[in-house]
Design an enzyme around this catalytic site. Structure first.
Site, mmCIF file in Angstrom:
data_model
loop_
_atom_site.group_PDB
_atom_site.id
_atom_site.type_symbol
_atom_site.label_atom_id
_atom_site.label_comp_id
_atom_site.label_asym_id
_atom_site.label_seq_id
_atom_site.Cartn_x
_atom_site.Cartn_y
_atom_site.Cartn_z
ATOM 1 N N ASP A 238 0.864 -1.191 0.000
ATOM 2 C CA ASP A 238 0.000 0.000 0.000
ATOM 3 C C ASP A 238 0.902 1.243 0.000
ATOM 4 O OD1 ASP A 238 -2.142 1.903 0.528
ATOM 5 O OD2 ASP A 238 -3.352 0.176 1.098
ATOM 6 N N HIS A 261 2.148 1.953 -3.188
ATOM 7 C CA HIS A 261 1.200 2.893 -3.805
ATOM 8 C C HIS A 261 1.693 4.335 -3.761
ATOM 9 C CE1 HIS A 261 -2.363 -0.131 -3.221
ATOM 10 N NE2 HIS A 261 -1.347 -0.640 -3.879
#
Ligand code: NAG
Ligand code: NAG
Ligand code: NAG
Ligand code: NAG
Ligand code: NAG
Ligand code: NAG
Ligand code: NAG
Ligand code: NAG
Length: 419
Positions: A238, A261
């Site tokens: 993430d 991310h």
């Protein structure tokens, strides 16, 4: 040994146990450390990787916390693996500050999610709360054994599913905290969170989890001010760093990010909430194949602001969206268009180079009712990775200026050569 001697010994041991347990926990002598070092092994921790060592850690902390020794240090020695159940170390009433927590060994969580002793809610695994003056350092590793949690789907009301997955390592309601050198691996959810804290400085950290592990953000910052993160390697499933509500004066520099991310501000404004982030400075960051590079994301219908933000000296190696503002953030894809939005203003992008794995390298999707203002881009060169070809941009309700070379062209920003 004669029966009499054995008997005497048994009585002696029992007396010792009796008197010790009726007083403060007393440190057993462990060779080779000074009087200000509280080795968890001396407080009952075993370090065989299977015995629960939480009690030993807590006792070492409690003694260090009120020790009269100069700069008391809790030591987690190298060469051993300590199993910890969810553990909170509270610094509120400690008389000896600052305290050093030296982690040179390996700390692991229970491997099966069902073996965690925290039902029904497992918010945190290891947390330091209400500390004022804390240095956490060392060459050790903290592994949250998250793979069992990653597989647990909470969508189908699975009985085994707790209502929340634990964040690995939390600094909360604390001031003057420094973290240096530790490696974090495989957290069930976020690896590290700084919550309601000020003056937190993290450097030389390594954070690693598989690219497909859900919600395993590297470091999340929430309701915290004057936070810096330097010289760290973050590879997760993430955001490498995410910055949530109530955060300001945040410096992030010299980070190798990816897979992951990217570095995100938000998401802000879920369910109409008022949320704010400002004075964020991100510089000298390299993205390796991340889904986003530098991102600001807000839900529709929110209030508040994200402003006074600077991203500079950024290199993208084939990230999918190197630069993105998304005021229509909606991961579940069932969002109505709404009139209010978290206001985004004064965001500068300067010296951003490299490649994008998608043709659209710059995406500015701002709200119709609350456009983005004073967006500044200076010296940007982003090429399409496969053919080293041109990239493009999309623009919706974004205003500001572009200075110097800006490739792809971002036509919604006014050309301005004297800023
Ligand atoms: C430390 O000392 C304070 C004040 O004397 C006391 O209130 C607190 O309980 C002590 N903490 C521990 C962990 O022993
Ligand atoms: C990071 O580690 C290096 C090498 O161990 C050290 O020289 C440096 O001071 C550390 N950085 C910070 C901010 O502590
Ligand atoms: C952030 O960087 C600025 C400029 O380098 C510095 O003045 C400030 O003290 C830093 N703040 C933190 C929290 O590191
Ligand atoms: C936080 O940083 C800001 C800006 O650098 C500074 O004005 C403020 O005094 C700092 N706060 C603390 C508690 O040091
Ligand atoms: C966001 O943070 C601000 C400032 O700390 C606070 O006033 C506000 O209540 C927070 N919003 C939410 C939804 O928690
Ligand atoms: C940028 O970060 C890299 C490591 O990621 C470091 O080697 C380099 O010295 C940094 N440059 C500056 C200007 O801080
Ligand atoms: C814009 O943001 C920068 C920090 O990125 C800050 O130094 C500057 O004061 C802000 N300008 C305005 C007009 O708020
Ligand atoms: C919401 O607004 C955006 C931007 O104006 C538009 O592209 C999108 O189609 C709208 N969605 C709905 C469901 O109306």
């Amino acid at each position: 040994m004669s029966t009499l001697k054995t008997l005497t010994l048994v009585i002696l041991i029992q007396c010792t146990i009796f008197t010790e347990s009726s007083q403060q926990p007393k440190q057993k002598k462990v060779n080779g450390y000074g009087d200000n070092v509280f080795n968890v092994i001396g407080f009952g921790a075993i370090g065989d990787g299977t015995t629960d060592d939480s009690k030993g850690f807590k006792q070492a902390w409690d003694v260090a916390c009120n020790s009269s020794a100069p700069s008391p240090t809790v030591l987690v020695p190298q060469g051993k693996t300590f199993l910890l159940q969810p553990l909170t170390l509270n610094g509120k009433l400690c008389t000896s500050n600052p305290i050093t927590f030296q982690i040179d060994g390996r700390i692991i969580a229970p491997s099966k999610a069902g073996a965690w002793q925290c039902r029904p809610n497992c918010d945190h695994w290891i947390s330091f709360r209400k500390c004022d003056g804390l240095l956490i350092k060392g060459s050790g590793t903290i592994n949250g054994q998250g793979s069992n949690w990653w597989r647990l789907s909470c969508k189908n009301k699975n009985k085994a599913c707790p209502s929340r997955k634990p964040t690995g390592f939390v600094i909360e309601d604390s001031n003057n905290v420094e973290m240096n050198g530790i490696t974090f691996e495989d957290s069930p959810k976020m690896h590290i969170a700084f919550e309601r804290s000020t003056l937190v400085h993290a450097a030389n950290l390594t954070i690693k989890a598989p690219k497909n592990s859900p919600n395993t953000d590297g470091i999340h910052i929430q309701h915290s001010t004057n936070v810096s993160i330097h010289n760290s390697i973050i590879q997760t499933g993430d955001d490498c760093v995410s910055i949530g509500n109530g955060s300001k004066y945040i410096n992030i520099s010299n980070i190798e990010c990816g897979p992951g991310h990217g570095i995100s501000i938000g998401s802000l404004g879920i369910n109409g909430k008022t949320e704010e982030v400002e004075f964020v400075h991100v510089r000298n960051v390299t993205f390796h194949g991340t889904t986003n590079g530098v991102r600001i994301k807000t839900w529709q219908g929110g209030h508040g602001h994200a402003r006074n933000i600077k991203f500079e000296h950024i290199i993208s190696h084939a990230s999918t969206r190197p630069i993105i503002i998304d005021q229509y953030y909606c991961p579940h894809k069932h969002c109505r268009n709404q009139t209010s939005a978290v206001e985004i203003s004064n965001v500068t992008y300067e010296d951003i180079q490299g490649t994008s794995s998608r043709r659209i390298a710059v995406e500015l999707s701002c709200s119709e009712s609350t456009p983005c203002t004073n967006i500044i881009m200076k010296d940007i060169t982003l090429r399409y990775k496969d053919q080293n070809a041109h990239t493009s941009s999309t623009c919706l309700n974004a205003h500001g200026f572009r200075i110097g070379r800006v490739e792809p062209n971002v036509p919604c920003l006014q050309k301005h050569d004297n800023l």
